[in-house]
Structure formats: C-alpha cells, structure tokens
Write a protein that holds these residues in place. Structure first.
Motif, PDB file in Angstrom:
ATOM      1  N   LEU A 194       0.797  -1.223   0.000  1.00 50.04           N
ATOM      2  CA  LEU A 194       0.000   0.000   0.000  1.00 50.04           C
ATOM      3  C   LEU A 194       0.832   1.277   0.000  1.00 50.04           C
ATOM      4  O   LEU A 194       0.279   2.369   0.140  1.00 50.04           O
ATOM      5  N   GLN A 195       2.179   1.153  -0.121  1.00 47.96           N
ATOM      6  CA  GLN A 195       2.964   2.384  -0.104  1.00 47.96           C
ATOM      7  C   GLN A 195       2.660   3.201  -1.350  1.00 47.96           C
ATOM      8  O   GLN A 195       2.547   2.667  -2.466  1.00 47.96           O
ATOM      9  N   HIS A 196       2.513   4.474  -1.108  1.00 49.42           N
ATOM     10  CA  HIS A 196       2.194   5.459  -2.150  1.00 49.42           C
ATOM     11  C   HIS A 196       0.789   5.278  -2.712  1.00 49.42           C
ATOM     12  O   HIS A 196       0.446   5.878  -3.733  1.00 49.42           O
ATOM     13  N   VAL A 197      -0.051   4.466  -2.070  1.00 47.89           N
ATOM     14  CA  VAL A 197      -1.413   4.258  -2.563  1.00 47.89           C
ATOM     15  C   VAL A 197      -2.356   5.089  -1.715  1.00 47.89           C
ATOM     16  O   VAL A 197      -2.371   4.948  -0.488  1.00 47.89           O
ATOM     17  N   GLN A 198      -3.113   5.969  -2.393  1.00 54.02           N
ATOM     18  CA  GLN A 198      -4.067   6.842  -1.683  1.00 54.02           C
ATOM     19  C   GLN A 198      -5.439   6.207  -1.749  1.00 54.02           C
ATOM     20  O   GLN A 198      -6.011   6.012  -2.830  1.00 54.02           O
ATOM     21  N   LEU A 199      -5.998   5.845  -0.611  1.00 55.75           N
ATOM     22  CA  LEU A 199      -7.299   5.159  -0.564  1.00 55.75           C
ATOM     23  C   LEU A 199      -8.390   6.026   0.041  1.00 55.75           C
ATOM     24  O   LEU A 199      -9.544   5.595   0.136  1.00 55.75           O
ATOM     25  N   LEU A 200      -8.035   7.203   0.437  1.00 59.14           N
ATOM     26  CA  LEU A 200      -9.001   7.971   1.223  1.00 59.14           C
ATOM     27  C   LEU A 200     -10.229   8.361   0.393  1.00 59.14           C
ATOM     28  O   LEU A 200     -11.342   8.337   0.904  1.00 59.14           O
ATOM     29  N   ASP A 201     -10.030   8.692  -0.862  1.00 60.43           N
ATOM     30  CA  ASP A 201     -11.176   9.144  -1.653  1.00 60.43           C
ATOM     31  C   ASP A 201     -11.732   8.058  -2.564  1.00 60.43           C
ATOM     32  O   ASP A 201     -12.451   8.329  -3.529  1.00 60.43           O
ATOM     33  N   VAL A 202     -11.387   6.822  -2.272  1.00 57.75           N
ATOM     34  CA  VAL A 202     -11.907   5.712  -3.081  1.00 57.75           C
ATOM     35  C   VAL A 202     -13.241   5.290  -2.498  1.00 57.75           C
ATOM     36  O   VAL A 202     -13.386   5.159  -1.274  1.00 57.75           O
ATOM     37  N   GLN A 203     -14.175   5.036  -3.390  1.00 58.60           N
ATOM     38  CA  GLN A 203     -15.515   4.620  -2.945  1.00 58.60           C
ATOM     39  C   GLN A 203     -15.693   3.158  -3.257  1.00 58.60           C
ATOM     40  O   GLN A 203     -15.501   2.715  -4.376  1.00 58.60           O
ATOM     41  N   PHE A 204     -16.131   2.433  -2.227  1.00 54.63           N
ATOM     42  CA  PHE A 204     -16.364   0.999  -2.375  1.00 54.63           C
ATOM     43  C   PHE A 204     -17.865   0.765  -2.177  1.00 54.63           C
ATOM     44  O   PHE A 204     -18.487   1.317  -1.262  1.00 54.63           O
ATOM     45  N   TYR A 208     -10.191   3.835 -11.145  1.00 60.27           N
ATOM     46  CA  TYR A 208     -10.143   5.159 -11.754  1.00 60.27           C
ATOM     47  C   TYR A 208      -9.253   6.121 -10.973  1.00 60.27           C
ATOM     48  O   TYR A 208      -9.173   7.300 -11.307  1.00 60.27           O
ATOM     49  N   ARG A 209      -8.658   5.599  -9.946  1.00 60.41           N
ATOM     50  CA  ARG A 209      -7.787   6.436  -9.136  1.00 60.41           C
ATOM     51  C   ARG A 209      -6.332   6.158  -9.463  1.00 60.41           C
ATOM     52  O   ARG A 209      -5.990   5.086  -9.964  1.00 60.41           O
ATOM     53  N   ILE A 210      -5.546   7.161  -9.213  1.00 57.89           N
ATOM     54  CA  ILE A 210      -4.103   7.016  -9.501  1.00 57.89           C
ATOM     55  C   ILE A 210      -3.492   5.928  -8.622  1.00 57.89           C
ATOM     56  O   ILE A 210      -2.470   5.319  -8.973  1.00 57.89           O
ATOM     57  N   GLY A 211      -4.125   5.646  -7.485  1.00 66.29           N
ATOM     58  CA  GLY A 211      -3.573   4.646  -6.591  1.00 66.29           C
ATOM     59  C   GLY A 211      -3.629   3.228  -7.126  1.00 66.29           C
ATOM     60  O   GLY A 211      -2.888   2.358  -6.677  1.00 66.29           O
ATOM     61  N   PHE A 212      -4.559   2.992  -8.103  1.00 63.61           N
ATOM     62  CA  PHE A 212      -4.754   1.615  -8.568  1.00 63.61           C
ATOM     63  C   PHE A 212      -3.529   1.101  -9.320  1.00 63.61           C
ATOM     64  O   PHE A 212      -3.037   0.011  -9.024  1.00 63.61           O
ATOM     65  N   PRO A 213      -3.048   1.810 -10.348  1.00 66.02           N
ATOM     66  CA  PRO A 213      -1.834   1.293 -11.005  1.00 66.02           C
ATOM     67  C   PRO A 213      -0.648   1.208 -10.046  1.00 66.02           C
ATOM     68  O   PRO A 213       0.217   0.344 -10.183  1.00 66.02           O
ATOM     69  N   ILE A 214      -0.634   2.110  -9.057  1.00 67.11           N
ATOM     70  CA  ILE A 214       0.448   2.014  -8.059  1.00 67.11           C
ATOM     71  C   ILE A 214       0.295   0.739  -7.238  1.00 67.11           C
ATOM     72  O   ILE A 214       1.264   0.028  -6.953  1.00 67.11           O
ATOM     73  N   LEU A 215      -0.948   0.426  -6.883  1.00 70.18           N
ATOM     74  CA  LEU A 215      -1.206  -0.807  -6.144  1.00 70.18           C
ATOM     75  C   LEU A 215      -0.762  -2.011  -6.967  1.00 70.18           C
ATOM     76  O   LEU A 215      -0.118  -2.924  -6.436  1.00 70.18           O
ATOM     77  N   ILE A 216      -1.121  -2.035  -8.254  1.00 68.50           N
ATOM     78  CA  ILE A 216      -0.718  -3.138  -9.129  1.00 68.50           C
ATOM     79  C   ILE A 216       0.800  -3.193  -9.255  1.00 68.50           C
ATOM     80  O   ILE A 216       1.411  -4.273  -9.222  1.00 68.50           O
ATOM     81  N   ALA A 217       1.433  -2.017  -9.381  1.00 68.48           N
ATOM     82  CA  ALA A 217       2.901  -1.987  -9.484  1.00 68.48           C
ATOM     83  C   ALA A 217       3.541  -2.516  -8.191  1.00 68.48           C
ATOM     84  O   ALA A 217       4.549  -3.237  -8.229  1.00 68.48           O
ATOM     85  N   ASN A 218       2.927  -2.181  -7.058  1.00 69.32           N
ATOM     86  CA  ASN A 218       3.474  -2.677  -5.783  1.00 69.32           C
ATOM     87  C   ASN A 218       3.392  -4.195  -5.714  1.00 69.32           C
ATOM     88  O   ASN A 218       4.343  -4.858  -5.311  1.00 69.32           O
TER      89      ASN A 218
END
Lengths: 298, 638
Positions: free
Chosen positions: B418-428, B484-494
């Motif tokens: 989860l490093q560098h992954v922003q989850l605060l504005d993600v809606q589940f 749709y968030r920038i955190g998703f590709p970062i999550l996949i990269a992690n």
C-alpha cells in the motif's frame, strides 16, 4: 748410583748430617756449676781438658783461653770433661692422645734430632717416654758421644702411643729417676685436664731449663665440624655430646689460643720456652726453619 | 577459628577501617587436626637424635667450650634445636596448605556462577601475536576454573547467534576445561539476550548472585532484558584492525544487474584493500579501495542478466585484517525473465492495469509468480497470490462481504503493498463485516495482518502461508472507484514488485550465515547438502518445501539429488557490526546499565600453592644446613 741405607727411619741421612753440625741453644747453660765453682778447692779431682767451645754470655771468664783470643780475637772457653757437661733430658709423651695424625712421628723425630745435637756436643742425653698413668716411664739412660746414636734411635723407634698418662704424672716419674741440671725438652700435645704449674715448677726446681714443644695436628688446630656430634676421648673413653658443633668452632679456637698463651706464660715465668708446632709440617721445616728462627737451635 | 580471632580483635579495637579489613579464609578447616602430628614429631626428634661419634685426642678444650657461657645463651640454645624448629615449621606449612586457605574477594561466598563466553565471529579477530580473542577468553575462564574454591561451581554458556549451554553447574576442573577447549568461533553475530535468558533459566534451579560475561566487547549495546542478578561484563584486550565485506546486493536493471557491495573497517585510519569481483569464477573486476571506520566504502559494478550469475566478492588487505572470515561474500543472480502473472478473467480492471505495466510482465495461464484471483481457493501455485472480492476460506466464518458503502478508517502506508497508494477518496460499494463477534484479534491469531481497516471490518489482509505471500482485497475493484484512481496502477505496481522480489527477479541480497531462505524443490525428495565442514541430508516436505537449513559457517553450500547438482548457494558473514569490531563500553539493559571492566576477575585467591612453595624452600634449607655429614676430626670412633 746406589742409595745409601738410612741410618734410622726417624731422620733422613741428610738431616742427620746437618744436625751433627748443629747444637741446642738453651737460654741459660745450667751446667753442673757446683763442680765448676769448687774446682780449686777439691784435691785429687781430675780436671781433664777436653776441648774448646765458643764463649757464651755468663760463662766464667777464668776459663777463657786468652792465647786463642789473642790470635783469633774471639773468646773460646776451655772445656773440661766433668765440669761443662749439660744434661739434656728429653721427655716424650706417648699417651694415646699422641696417636692422632703425625704427632707421634714428629715427636720421635724431634726427640731424635735433639738427642743427636746433644750427643754431638758432648752433652749427656737421656730419654724418657711416658704413657700410662701409674707406670714407670720407658728410660734410655744418660749417654754421650756419637756412639750412642744407635741406642737412641732404637729406643725411639720402639715407642708407640697408648695409655692415659697425664703430663704431671709423667714429669713426676721422670724426676724420680733423673739427677742433674740441664735442659728438659718436653714433647707433648699438652691437652691435659691437670694444672701444669706444679710440674713446671718441679722441673725448674730440679735445675732443668724447660723447652716445651706442643705438637698438634691440623684437625686440632683448625677442626672442621658441623651438626650434632658425640666426641669420644681417646685416652679416657669419656663422651661429650655437642650440638651445632660448627657454630662453636670460633669459641674452640679462642680456648685453644688461651691454652697456648697460658702454657707460654707458665714457661716464661720459669725461664723456659714454649712453642706450638703443626705436626703436619715436615720435620726439616720444623727443625731448620721454625726452631732455628726461634733461636732454639744453631 | 579465624572468625573467633577476628571477633576478638574487633571487640578490642573499635575502628571502621579495621572492620573493612579482608581476612584470609579457610576452606578445609577440618584438616586442622593434622597439627596433632607435632607431638610425634617432637618425640621422635628427641628420641632419635642422631649423633655420629667422633674420636678426639682429648676433651679438654671441648669441655671448656661447652662450659663457656656464650654457648649457653638463649640464642645458642635456639640454634642447637634449629633442626627441630625447621621441621615444626615445615609441618605447620603443610597443614596450613591442607586447610586450603584463600584470600577472599568480592566473589567469595558465591556458589553457582554462570559464565557467558562470547563465541561470535568477532572473537576470531587476532592481535599482533596471532592469538584470537577466543583464545584470550579461554585463558580467562581457565584461570577462573583453577581458582575455584570448594563448594563453588561454574556453568559454561557459549553465546553466538544463539546461546548454547556447554556444561551444567560443575566443580570438576577436567569437565569444565574440556568444554572450554572445544569452543570455536561461530560465524554469526552475538545474541546477548539469548545468553542472559539461558542464565536466568539456570538461576531458577539454584541461587545465582552474579553472572560473568567474557567478550571482546562486540555485543549489542542495548538489550531488552531485566537483570535479576549482577552482571560482570569483562572485555578482552582489543585485536588489531579489521576490514571486511559488510553487505552484498544486486538490483535488476534493463541491462542486467547492478551489484552493490559495502566494505567496512574497524580502524579510523584509511586501510588500503584490493577488491576482486568474480562472476562464475571469472574475474570481472578488480579495484583498489581505501576503507576506514568512519565512512563505509561502496563498490558497484554491472553484470549482464541473460544468464544466471554466481558472484563472489573477495577482499584482500596487506595490513590490518585480523578477521579473515568476513573477506568473502557470495551472491546468486538468476537469469533475467519476465514476471509470470496469472490473472482471473473476471478481474477486467486488473488485466488492463497489467497491460499498462509495460514489459517485464507475461500473462500466463499455468503456474505463475503472481496469481491474481477472485476465488477463495488457489487454482495454481504461485509465490504471491492476491485475492480480490472474496474472503479467504480459513477466515470465512469471521467475515462476510455485504453490499453497502465502505467507510475506510485507516491503512498501513508503510506496507509494501500500500505504499504510495491513496485510498481515502476511493468509494467501495461493498464492505467486509465481522461476524459472530469476531474481531481483528481473531484474524491476527489466524496469522493475518490487517493492512487497511474500515468502520465495520477490514479492507486489505496480508498473510505468509508457508512459502507464499497472500494478499486479500476484500472489496472487488470493479465494484469500486479504485481503478479510476491514480492509486490503482500504483497498487498493481506494488504487487508486481512484491512478486518480483519473491521470484528473485527484483533486488537480490546475499545470504548471511544462519538459516537458508525456504526453497521449493521436489516433494519428499532427499537432498544431499555439501557444506564447508561436511555433508548432511535435507528432506523436502510433501509440498517440496526445503526450509530450516542451518548454514552456520561462511562458504559454499551445494544441494544435490541423486548425485546431480541442483543448486549452489554461497553464504557470507555479512555483519557490519562483527566486521567493525566495535567495542561497547556499557551495556544498556532494561532499567540498568552495566559498564565493562578490563581488570582481572575478582576471585578468591588460593594460598596453598605459596605455602607449599615456602615449605619446599624450608625443606631445601633444612637439607642444606643439617643433612651434610659432619667432617670428622680423625674418623669415626670404633
């Protein structure tokens, strides 16, 4: 080159030859002066001229041969047979204490040497050997002249050390047998419990000038002892236990020195002489070196 | 007897200084009965006083000597009985020695003493004379054993990567010294807490007042341990300076591998060294470097990645290298290949992200390095598995996924996933909820770590199951705004990077002594492991996992199966602390600090040796003075 046979086992021939030219030198010539002093008063007594001898201080100047003096400018005394004889009494201690080291051998040698010198100088020599207490000493009757050599040597060669005689007793026995003035040569180790003043007095009173020679072996002069030992007296058989003997040697030497000083003082006060000799030294050294330097021989 | 004398003396003189005097002690007072031997000694002396008989011409002079008052002085009486006094003195000295007197020290009275002996790698460092620190430590312990008093016992503990009890509490010098003589330097850093814990365990069975630690000072300065006893920390004289390889690692690049090696030194003065790099036993680089303790020297070089490479780094120093075991390090570099990823067909957004990840990723259907799944079970083996939108089967009883807005509370930003992954504005649109009063503690007890949590339940879980890493995103990404968030590709990269590391395709670090990392081989196979010190058999489990293989010695290890080589691994010391030979002057323990001491250890000093030596001198003096045979005057009496 053949070796000449020894005349006696006591003296080498060379030593003997040398001694024949020497004489004893008493401090005072205690001759039989009663005869000399009464020569003119006695009639019928033969006064046979015998020989000349060197003048000694104290000699009666009436007997100086002035004719010889004028020629040789040295005084000579005419010797008359009966008047000028010197009695030489040699007393040899042959008790058991003399049977250690070379003491007996030296005593016999010195006695033989003194006898030779006396005989060669026309003096009457007599020998007494004292051993056991209460028994008479062995005696060689007074003799004179060269012909008496063999008797003297045989007498001395037969001597052996045994017995427990004290020096006082020995001198008492000798004075019972001897008459006449002269010289008394006492050869002993002088290790006696008794007091020697009385016998010395007796010798002096008998007209005998005392020449006392103490013979001690090196082990008596400078013993080497250590630890605890039990001493046994060779004469009496008595025993003495001593602990740490090595530590007492200094005191022993002091007492030995005191004994020698006492003996010397006793002799000097009676116009005699005392000398302590190491019995391990050769006889020739004792005669021609020590005694000669001390003025006992010439 | 000594205590009575002391008490009497104290009553007479009231002085604080005198009270502080150290009195000699006696270990075997019962031997005092030997003084009764004085009685027969004196009796025999007077009964059997030997006096050799010596014949004399006359006792005249000796009687006068005996009667001389100087002979009967008290000093002379003393000298006469000097032999008896010497024998009495000899007897008294021997009896006193039999009573085993000793001069007491601070350690007096202590019965059981555990001794921790540092056997870590730095103890192999030598001084100018060529003696290692462990040799000096052995000498210290030997002396301790020699000075043992009756009733005192030692327990020897070796401290290295762990703690090892060499002997139980024993007073047998032979047993203790045999254990000390077998000590060897271990290729590991020292674990002081393990040694202290073992000493504490020993203290439960017997009273222990103090524990002795013998070390070169190269131990952790801070240890989390509350001392229930006194710790005596004795440091040994320092060794000469040292240089060594502190670390070795590699990072994959597009061109191959960038290899990094760090060199460390113990001396602040620059030390010139020669570094040689070998790849598959071929020298590929050689460089002269200057190393000092204040600044670690880094050497980098590039290695092609098309084929597997076995890297060996060798360090040579003309001077100032007292520890040779840290001069070599090994690194196994696998051949480059793309990361094999298996992705479930229902994870559309994930597939798109994978395609955007660029080269280096290969989508496969079979066994993969990374499996991205949307089911509870694992369809194919993989080193890293990421579930999305499902609950793992072993925690299904505690969690359910319910539709509804998920309110994220917090997440572990330091987690590699989860490093560098922003989850605060993600809606589940769905959320995991605890069931049956289950809590986060239940998940943790099951071995799961909660990486992201919401108001009613977790969002992201992580677990290490056997040799694979499992991540679970409890909410399906396609039912959220995460793609749709920038955190998703970062999550996949992690997660791709985590998989690369697990597959050995990312950063690779050299293996240090200790335990080999788990390796997957043939199920239930019996491998032969050739070690620097011999051979041993290693058995894989039913899943083919080979784990827990001890590699205590630096060097090369080779696995083979039925005579065929399978794998070769190099192991190095790789410990900056051990290479630096840093000396800790004070140990910081829990609520306590212990300072180092270089003074000789306080031990009761036995005195019997000195008494025996004096007795021997008295005997020799007695022989010299009194055993010489007295020189006779003329000989013995018949």
């Amino acid at each position: 080159m053949s070796t000449a046979a020894q005349l006696t086992s006591l003296l080498a021939n060379q030593t003997l030859a040398r001694l024949e030219r020497m004489r004893l030198l008493p401090l005072h010539r205690k001759t039989n002066r009663s005869r000399g002093e009464h020569l003119a008063g006695k009639g019928g007594t033969s006064t046979e001229f015998n020989d000349y001898r060197d003048y000694s201080p104290g000699d009666d100047t009436r007997y100086v041969d002035w004719n010889i003096f004028s020629r040789l400018e040295r005084p000579f005394i005419k010797l008359y047979r009966h008047e000028e004889e010197l009695q030489v009494v040699i007393i040899v201690d042959v008790s058991a204490s003399m049977n250690f080291g070379t003491k007996l051998e030296r005593a016999r040698g010195l006695a033989a040497a003194c006898a030779v010198m006396g005989l060669m100088n026309q003096e009457k020599v007599s020998l007494y050997a004292c051993s056991a207490l209460g028994t008479a000493p062995q005696v060689l009757a007074p003799c004179t002249g060269r012909l008496s050599f063999r008797r003297v040597f045989e007498f001395l060669e037969r001597l052996s050390a045994a017995g427990d005689v004290s020096l006082e007793g020995a001198i008492d026995e000798v004075l019972k047998l001897h008459r006449g003035r002269g010289l008394a040569i006492v050869l002993s180790d002088f290790l006696t419990f008794g007091n020697l003043e009385r016998p010395f007095n007796r010798l002096s009173g008998a007209g005998l000038e005392l020449m006392a020679i103490q013979l001690l072996s090196p082990a008596e002069l400078d013993p080497e002892l250590t630890g605890d030992v039990r001493f046994v007296d060779a004469e009496t058989g008595q025993m003495l236990d001593v602990s740490a003997a090595g530590d007492l040697l200094t005191i022993y030497r002091e007492h030995l020195q005191q004994l020698q000083q006492s003996l010397g003082e006793n002799c000097r006060t009676r116009s005699g002489r005392f000398l302590s000799l190491d019995a391990s030294l050769p006889l020739e050294t004792l005669l021609f070196d020590t005694l000669r330097r001390k003025g006992w021989l010439q | 007897m000594m205590s009575l004398v002391k008490a009497a003396f104290v009553n007479v003189v009231d002085s604080a200084d005198l009270l502080a005097l150290a009195w000699p002690g006696v270990s075997a007072l019962s031997a005092a009965w030997l003084f009764l031997l004085i009685i027969p000694l004196v009796a025999f002396y007077f009964l059997k006083l030997r006096r050799p008989q010596v014949a004399l011409p006359s006792l005249v002079l000796w009687r006068q000597v005996i009667q001389d008052q100087r002979v009967n002085s008290p000093f002379q009486r003393f000298k006469r009985h000097l032999l008896l006094l010497a024998q009495l003195l000899l007897l008294c000295l021997l009896v006193l020695a039999a009573m085993q007197p000793f001069w007491p020290s601070d350690a007096s009275g202590q019965q059981s003493i555990p001794v921790l002996i540092d056997c870590s790698a730095s103890m192999g460092a030598t001084d100018a004379s060529g003696r290692s620190r462990l040799d000096l430590a052995k000498e210290v312990v030997y002396k301790l054993i020699d000075d043992l008093q009756p009733g005192q016992q030692l327990s020897l503990i070796a401290v290295h990567g762990t703690a090892e009890r060499l002997t139980d509490f024993s007073d047998n010098p032979r047993v203790l010294k045999a254990a000390v003589s077998q000590l060897e330097v271990r290729h590991a850093a020292s674990d002081l807490s393990a040694g202290l814990q073992l000493a504490q365990a020993l203290a439960r069975g017997t009273r222990v007042d103090s524990v002795l630690l013998v070390s070169d000072g190269n131990v952790p300065s801070t240890t989390d341990f509350a001392l229930p006893f006194k710790l005596i920390y004795q440091v040994l004289p320092p060794a000469v300076s040292n240089v060594g390889v502190a670390s070795l690692s590699a990072r994959r690049t597009s061109a191959g591998w960038d290899v990094f090696t760090r060199l460390a030194a113990s001396s602040p003065d620059p030390t010139l060294c020669q570094v040689r790099i070998l790849a598959n036993e071929v020298v590929i680089a050689e460089e002269a470097v200057s190393v000092q303790s204040s600044a670690a020297e880094r050497v980098t070089f590039r290695v092609p990645g098309e084929t597997a490479q076995s890297i060996r780094v060798e360090l040579a120093s003309g001077t100032g290298d007292s520890l040779p075991i840290d001069n070599t390090a090994y690194l196994e570099l696998p051949a480059s290949r793309p990361l094999r990823v298996a992705c479930a067909a229902g994870l559309t957004s994930v597939r798109l992200a994978l395609q955007a990840a660029g080269t280096g990723v290969e989508l496969v259907d079979g066994p993969a390095d990374l499996a991205l799944i949307d089911t509870s079970d694992v369809p194919q083996p993989a080193r890293v598995i990421m579930r999305m939108g499902v609950v793992p089967a072993d925690v299904a009883a505690w969690l359910t996924i319910e539709p509804g807005a998920f309110e994220l509370t917090d997440w572990n930003r330091a987690s590699p996933l989860l490093q560098h992954v922003q989850l605060l504005d993600v809606q589940f649109t769905e959320q995991a909820q605890y069931q049956d009063h289950a809590t986060q503690r239940d998940l943790e007890t099951a071995g799961y770590e909660v990486l992201a949590v919401g108001a009613k339940g977790p969002l992201v879980l992580s677990a290490q199951i056997e040799d694979r890493r499992e991540f679970t995103l409890l909410c399906h990404p396609d039912r959220s705004s995460l793609p749709y968030r920038i955190g998703f590709p970062i999550l996949i990269a992690n997660v791709l990077e985590i998989a690369r590391q697990a597959a050995g395709l990312g950063d690779v670090s050299a293996v240090a002594t200790g335990v080999l990392p788990p390796w997957r081989g043939t199920p239930s196979a019996r491998y032969t492991l050739r070690t620097p010190s011999g051979e041993q058999v290693v058995v894989a489990d039913e899943r083919g996992l080979v784990s827990g293989v001890q590699v205590p010695v630096a060097g090369r290890y080779a696995l083979s199966l039925d005579g065929k080589p399978v794998r070769e691994i190099g192991v190095g010391l790789l410990s900056p602390a051990e290479t630096s030979l840093a000396r800790v002057e004070q140990l910081d323990l829990t609520e306590q600090a212990v300072s180092a001491t270089t003074a000789p250890l306080p031990t009761d000093k036995p005195m019997w040796r000195y008494l025996v030596l004096v007795a021997l001198l008295v005997l020799m003096a007695e022989w010299w003075l009194f055993q010489r045979r007295p020189g006779p005057l003329w000989g013995r009496a018949a």
